[in-house]
Design a protein around this motif. Structure first.
Motif, PDB file in Angstrom:
ATOM      1  N   GLY A  25       0.824  -1.210   0.000  1.00 35.91           N
ATOM      2  CA  GLY A  25       0.000   0.000   0.000  1.00 35.91           C
ATOM      3  C   GLY A  25       0.855   1.256   0.000  1.00 35.91           C
ATOM      4  N   LEU A  26       1.901   1.264   0.839  1.00 35.23           N
ATOM      5  CA  LEU A  26       2.787   2.429   0.886  1.00 35.23           C
ATOM      6  C   LEU A  26       3.451   2.640  -0.472  1.00 35.23           C
ATOM      7  CD1 LEU A  26       4.670   2.080   4.330  1.00 35.23           C
ATOM      8  CD2 LEU A  26       2.533   3.241   3.854  1.00 35.23           C
ATOM      9  N   LYS A  27       3.856   1.531  -1.095  1.00 36.48           N
ATOM     10  CA  LYS A  27       4.533   1.647  -2.398  1.00 36.48           C
ATOM     11  C   LYS A  27       3.590   2.178  -3.472  1.00 36.48           C
ATOM     12  CE  LYS A  27       8.210  -1.763  -2.102  1.00 36.48           C
ATOM     13  NZ  LYS A  27       8.721  -3.025  -2.684  1.00 36.48           N
ATOM     14  N   ARG A  28       2.357   1.722  -3.425  1.00 36.08           N
ATOM     15  CA  ARG A  28       1.375   2.201  -4.408  1.00 36.08           C
ATOM     16  C   ARG A  28       1.185   3.716  -4.272  1.00 36.08           C
ATOM     17  NH1 ARG A  28      -0.776   4.305  -7.528  1.00 36.08           N
ATOM     18  NH2 ARG A  28      -2.710   3.968  -8.682  1.00 36.08           N
ATOM     19  N   LEU A  29       1.107   4.174  -3.014  1.00 33.50           N
ATOM     20  CA  LEU A  29       0.963   5.618  -2.781  1.00 33.50           C
ATOM     21  C   LEU A  29       2.202   6.375  -3.255  1.00 33.50           C
ATOM     22  CD1 LEU A  29      -0.581   5.623   0.815  1.00 33.50           C
ATOM     23  CD2 LEU A  29      -1.732   6.360  -1.277  1.00 33.50           C
TER      24      LEU A  29
ATOM     25  N   GLN B  67      -5.127  -4.649   6.623  1.00 33.42           N
ATOM     26  CA  GLN B  67      -3.811  -4.293   7.146  1.00 33.42           C
ATOM     27  C   GLN B  67      -3.893  -3.074   8.068  1.00 33.42           C
ATOM     28  OE1 GLN B  67      -5.106  -3.928   4.040  1.00 33.42           O
ATOM     29  NE2 GLN B  67      -3.539  -3.165   2.656  1.00 33.42           N
ATOM     30  N   ARG B  68      -5.091  -2.575   8.365  1.00 30.28           N
ATOM     31  CA  ARG B  68      -5.350  -1.388   9.193  1.00 30.28           C
ATOM     32  C   ARG B  68      -4.728  -0.131   8.608  1.00 30.28           C
ATOM     33  NH1 ARG B  68      -4.012   0.884  15.224  1.00 30.28           N
ATOM     34  NH2 ARG B  68      -1.931   0.971  14.385  1.00 30.28           N
ATOM     35  N   GLN B  69      -3.410  -0.115   8.422  1.00 28.89           N
ATOM     36  CA  GLN B  69      -2.726   1.021   7.806  1.00 28.89           C
ATOM     37  C   GLN B  69      -3.010   0.935   6.306  1.00 28.89           C
ATOM     38  OE1 GLN B  69      -1.162   0.735  10.811  1.00 28.89           O
ATOM     39  NE2 GLN B  69      -0.770   2.899  11.064  1.00 28.89           N
ATOM     40  N   MET B  70      -4.061   1.624   5.839  1.00 28.27           N
ATOM     41  CA  MET B  70      -4.505   1.385   4.466  1.00 28.27           C
ATOM     42  C   MET B  70      -4.274   2.603   3.580  1.00 28.27           C
ATOM     43  SD  MET B  70      -7.986  -0.866   4.772  1.00 28.27           S
ATOM     44  CE  MET B  70      -8.713  -0.008   6.163  1.00 28.27           C
ATOM     45  N   ASP B  71      -3.821   2.333   2.352  1.00 26.84           N
ATOM     46  CA  ASP B  71      -3.713   3.382   1.350  1.00 26.84           C
ATOM     47  C   ASP B  71      -5.106   3.625   0.758  1.00 26.84           C
ATOM     48  OD1 ASP B  71      -3.058   0.594   0.379  1.00 26.84           O
ATOM     49  OD2 ASP B  71      -3.610   1.597  -1.480  1.00 26.84           O
ATOM     50  N   VAL B  72      -5.309   4.788   0.168  1.00 38.49           N
ATOM     51  CA  VAL B  72      -6.653   5.106  -0.344  1.00 38.49           C
ATOM     52  C   VAL B  72      -7.100   4.122  -1.429  1.00 38.49           C
ATOM     53  CG1 VAL B  72      -6.701   7.547   0.268  1.00 38.49           C
ATOM     54  CG2 VAL B  72      -5.662   6.860  -1.904  1.00 38.49           C
ATOM     55  N   TYR B  73      -6.141   3.523  -2.151  1.00 35.99           N
ATOM     56  CA  TYR B  73      -6.524   2.564  -3.204  1.00 35.99           C
ATOM     57  C   TYR B  73      -7.135   1.308  -2.588  1.00 35.99           C
ATOM     58  CZ  TYR B  73      -3.472   5.751  -5.654  1.00 35.99           C
ATOM     59  OH  TYR B  73      -2.893   6.896  -6.144  1.00 35.99           O
ATOM     60  N   THR B  74      -6.571   0.878  -1.468  1.00 33.33           N
ATOM     61  CA  THR B  74      -7.131  -0.290  -0.769  1.00 33.33           C
ATOM     62  C   THR B  74      -8.530   0.032  -0.247  1.00 33.33           C
ATOM     63  OG1 THR B  74      -4.936  -1.070  -0.149  1.00 33.33           O
ATOM     64  CG2 THR B  74      -6.777  -1.858   1.184  1.00 33.33           C
ATOM     65  N   ILE B  75      -8.690   1.216   0.337  1.00 37.99           N
ATOM     66  CA  ILE B  75     -10.008   1.584   0.886  1.00 37.99           C
ATOM     67  C   ILE B  75     -11.029   1.667  -0.243  1.00 37.99           C
ATOM     68  CG2 ILE B  75     -11.292   3.324   2.194  1.00 37.99           C
ATOM     69  CD1 ILE B  75      -8.517   4.130   3.419  1.00 37.99           C
ATOM     70  N   ARG B  76     -10.614   2.236  -1.371  1.00 40.73           N
ATOM     71  CA  ARG B  76     -11.549   2.331  -2.508  1.00 40.73           C
ATOM     72  C   ARG B  76     -11.889   0.949  -3.055  1.00 40.73           C
ATOM     73  NH1 ARG B  76      -8.107   7.147  -4.675  1.00 40.73           N
ATOM     74  NH2 ARG B  76      -9.147   8.918  -3.686  1.00 40.73           N
TER      75      ARG B  76
END
Lengths: 435, 364
Positions: A25-29, B67-76
């Protein structure tokens, strides 16, 4: 133009395996966000050296003193310049979630859009106090991001010596064991004390938590200064259709081993239909045409185990309310302590009941503000001054439900005994008349 | 241009102090309709719950790990799944699982499939090993001894089967904490940093960074006192008294407690928040001295898995970790898990005598 992704050989090892990976996720951002590229390099450094590199500071929004957790990098070169300049500031917003943590997708998408626009795009659902944590924003962006979140109906949570963001279980929204409207109680109590959240001026942190039944799914006894736990005063309710279904599926061995033997006060017996004498304190559940599960509610401590096992067959009583405990906290400074009972039972149904809860909450907060030492949690204050002094200050009556056992040492001055005994006798008479 | 230079600075916006938002408009309509009217629930398979209301309405919940710590793409992505396969509503649990609610049972299987295909494990209900409650760690905390999200990712990879299968004797709740303050909280099994050396003090910085009386007051064992070091006002630690808890570090960062080598990980068991059966309990120390070994902390995972395996094999139905240990006793816990029992297991903090065996009850 986005930065090139840093080399992260250690973090890369957290991209394999079946559990969702925050590193991916961090990498995607980081593909579109320079702050996240530098945060990845920052975190990789910690993985390599086994040290943390953030320090606190002061960042807030107009009108508030708390709610933003400031983070500045300590990874600097010999000239004091940040090694990872786009991660030089990496602040977090603590934002209060809707009580019960319910969302529709429209709201979630809106939160994502705001954070993508102003911050890093990294959001944690949720922190240990219940906040939505919007992680990663620069100081200059803090005000505009907050303004948008605030206009969208969200407000900052607590940080520092302040009232903290609260949590309630799913409760009445989707649970048959819910004994009160947890989400209303949370909003009534928290939203009437927001000044203590937004402008930190208490001796130390203060947390409320709201659980709908003694299963305490939001961990209120261990994790909150003021725990509000649903319970009931009358008999456990019975739904024979479900108790029969349980018995049919599980039989006598499970019933004995999992239900009867596990009752902590031995309040449950299995009896033949003809042996059961109807008495007002008994809950009688049908197991089949012959056998009955008989619970003596006077012996029951509302632990809720049998309700968990015989799902639907046994339900909380009709006279529902809450037990209130004060003083739960983590390790610092005297060691972890649990909350202890200050109100064994109060109804929580009518507007008046909710007013009473709010009044008690406010009184405890006031007492805390005026009497706790700096950096002292309310549990430590009660430890220091004794429960009786705390109860007297709040105008609460003593009750044997507040203790495991009476004192076992004689080190107490008892010259007020007769008056105290008279108070108890008078109270009991008053209660009997009221009943 | 001249006009712009003389323009009044924009008046700051006054916040709307709205507090905790009303969940009612954000709640699945069937939950709103039957609010406070539920009478039964069933657990038809791991990760799925069915709740029935007095009205006869039924709502189906599918729970998945995140993963709790989520990027906006995961949430979407989760939102897309909610819009396409569920009814557009979700909620989160206290342990960062996400729950999708549907009114139509026919939607359950396609929803599970969509979540599984997108990489979100369906499970975490009833007798599973639940998602690990955790903290911020190296990603964001200012005082961490280790990471949080990474430890959790590494452990949940190892415990994946126990999350999706629900085969434990009762619920198992885990937590991790990156320092001894223990923000992760009490749990059946808790993994917590345990420092083993007193803080290393940077005396050049103390006077400028720390409010010295406040730091002295923080110490639980009164081991810190003001001192003049190299002509500068600083603090010193009585290392014989120091219990290496790190309480002085947050108010005074120059008292560096974190040590890549000597900050270890400890494992605690038997915490229980529920009142079911026995009263709530705190977790107890069972293992320590484990290395802080990113990125996957294999030594910690090995001990956690060992304890879980013994518990799974030996505990009876409905026994939480603490219930099981109460039945078999501590001697047999250490015997069965193979963990060494040491002098450090015996409490000597205030009130510790209550934890000693004041009886002739001995287990053989």
């Amino acid at each position: 133009m986005a930065k090139e992704l840093p080399e992260t050989p250690l973090l890369d090892q957290l991209e394999s395996g079946p559990w969702p990976s925050f590193v991916s996720g961090l990498k995607r951002l980081a593909k579109d966000n320079d702050m996240m590229a530098d945060v990845l390099a920052h975190l990789e450094t910690s993985y390599r050296t086994k040290k943390g590199y953030w320090k606190g500071g002061t960042v807030s929004v107009y009108g508030y003193g708390g709610g933003v957790i400031p983070r500045f990098t300590e990874l600097k070169d010999e000239n004091g310049k940040p090694l990872y300049p786009d991660a030089a500031e990496f602040h977090t917003f603590r934002v209060q979630p809707p009580a019960g943590m319910h969302y529709d997708t429209k709201t979630l998408r809106k939160l994502c859009d705001i954070w993508e626009k102003h911050g890093s795009g990294l959001i944690a659902f949720h922190g240990q106090s219940g906040d939505i944590m919007f992680q990663g924003i620069r100081t200059e962006k803090v005000q505009e991001a907050f303004d948008e979140l605030n206009e969208a109906g969200f407000d900052l949570g607590g940080a520092g010596p302040a009232l903290r963001t609260s949590m309630s279980c799913v409760g009445a929204a989707r649970c048959e064991l819910s004994c009160y409207d947890e989400q209303r109680a949370l909003r009534e109590v928290i939203n009437s004390n927001l000044d203590d959240m937004h402008r930190p001026a208490l001796p130390y942190k203060f947390k409320f938590k709201f659980s709908g039944c003694p299963n305490d799914c939001v961990n209120s006894i261990q994790r909150s200064d003021f725990a509000t736990i649903g319970t009931w005063r009358d008999n456990i309710q019975v739904q024979n259709e479900y108790s029969r279904a349980y018995f049919k599926e599980h039989g006598m061995t499970d019933l004995v081993n999992d239900v009867v033997a596990r009752c902590p006060t031995k309040a449950i017996r299995v009896m033949k239909k003809d042996e059961v004498k109807m008495e007002p304190q008994l809950s009688i559940a049908e197991l089949d045409d012959e056998l009955r599960l008989v619970i003596d509610n006077r012996d029951c401590v509302r632990c809720t185990h049998c309700l968990n096992v015989i799902r639907g067959g046994l339900l909380p009583g009709k006279e529902r309310g809450v037990t209130i405990l004060v003083g739960g906290k983590g390790v610092l400074k005297i060691g972890a302590t649990m909350g202890t009972v200050i109100v064994p039972f109060m109804r929580l149904e009518t507007d008046e009941d909710f007013e009473k809860l709010k009044e008690l909450a406010r009184n405890v907060l006031d007492f805390f503000a005026e009497n706790a030492l700096e950096h002292e949690r309310i549990g430590e204050t009660v430890d220091r001054i004794g429960l009786v002094n705390f109860l007297e200050a709040l105008g609460l009556d003593v009750d044997p439900n507040m203790i495991n056992e009476p004192r076992s040492n004689p080190y107490v001055r008892t010259d007020g005994w007769d008056q105290e005994a008279a108070k108890w006798i008078e109270r009991r008479q008053r209660e009997k008349q009221a009943a | 241009m001249a006009q712009m230079a003389t323009a009044e600075p924009k008046k700051p916006r006054t916040p709307i102090e709205s507090g905790a938002p009303d969940p009612m408009p954000l709640m699945h309509p069937l939950m709103r309709k039957n609010y406070g009217q539920w009478i039964y629930h069933d657990h038809p398979r791991p990760g799925v719950l069915m709740h029935r209301a007095k009205s006869g309405d039924e709502i189906w919940t599918v729970k998945a790990g995140t993963q709790r710590q989520m990027d906006v793409y995961t949430i979407r992505k989760l939102c897309d799944i909610a819009d396409r396969y569920a009814d557009g509503y979700v909620r989160f649990t206290a342990r960062s699982n996400i729950e999708f609610m549907v009114a139509d049972p026919a939607k359950v299987e396609p929803l599970i499939q969509a979540l599984t295909e997108a990489g979100f494990p369906v499970g975490g209900t009833a007798n599973s090993v639940s998602m690990i409650a955790h903290t911020q760690g190296w990603l964001h905390c200012d005082i961490p001894g280790t990471d949080a999200s990474g430890v959790v990712k590494a452990l949940m990879d190892e415990l994946y089967d126990e999350f999706v299968k629900c085969e434990m004797p009762n619920r198992v709740k885990l937590s991790t904490s990156c320092c001894e303050i223990n923000c992760g909280g009490q749990a059946d099994i808790a993994i917590i940093v345990q420092h083993t050396k007193p803080p290393k003090i940077n005396h050049d910085l103390v006077a400028n960074v720390c409010e010295r009386p406040a730091v002295v007051a923080r110490c639980p064992v009164a081991a810190i006192r003001p001192a003049l070091v190299n002509g500068k006002p600083s603090l010193e630690v009585d290392e014989k008294k120091c219990i290496c808890c790190g309480a002085c570090y947050p108010p005074c960062p120059p008292m560096q407690i974190n040590d890549p080598e000597h900050s270890k990980l400890a494992i605690w068991v038997g915490g229980k928040n529920s009142n079911a059966r026995g009263k709530p309990t705190f977790h107890k120390l069972v293992a320590s001295g484990l290395p802080n070994n990113p990125p996957r902390w294999p030594e910690v995972a090995a001990v956690v898995k060992k304890i879980l395996a013994v518990y799974k094999a030996d505990a009876r139905p409905w026994e939480r970790m603490v219930d099981w240990i109460e039945r078999i006793g501590w001697p047999r816990f250490f015997e069965k898990t193979g963990l060494p029992f040491t002098k450090y297991h015996i409490d000597d903090w205030r009130g510790a005598r209550r934890t000693l065996n004041a009886s002739a009850h001995i287990r053989f």
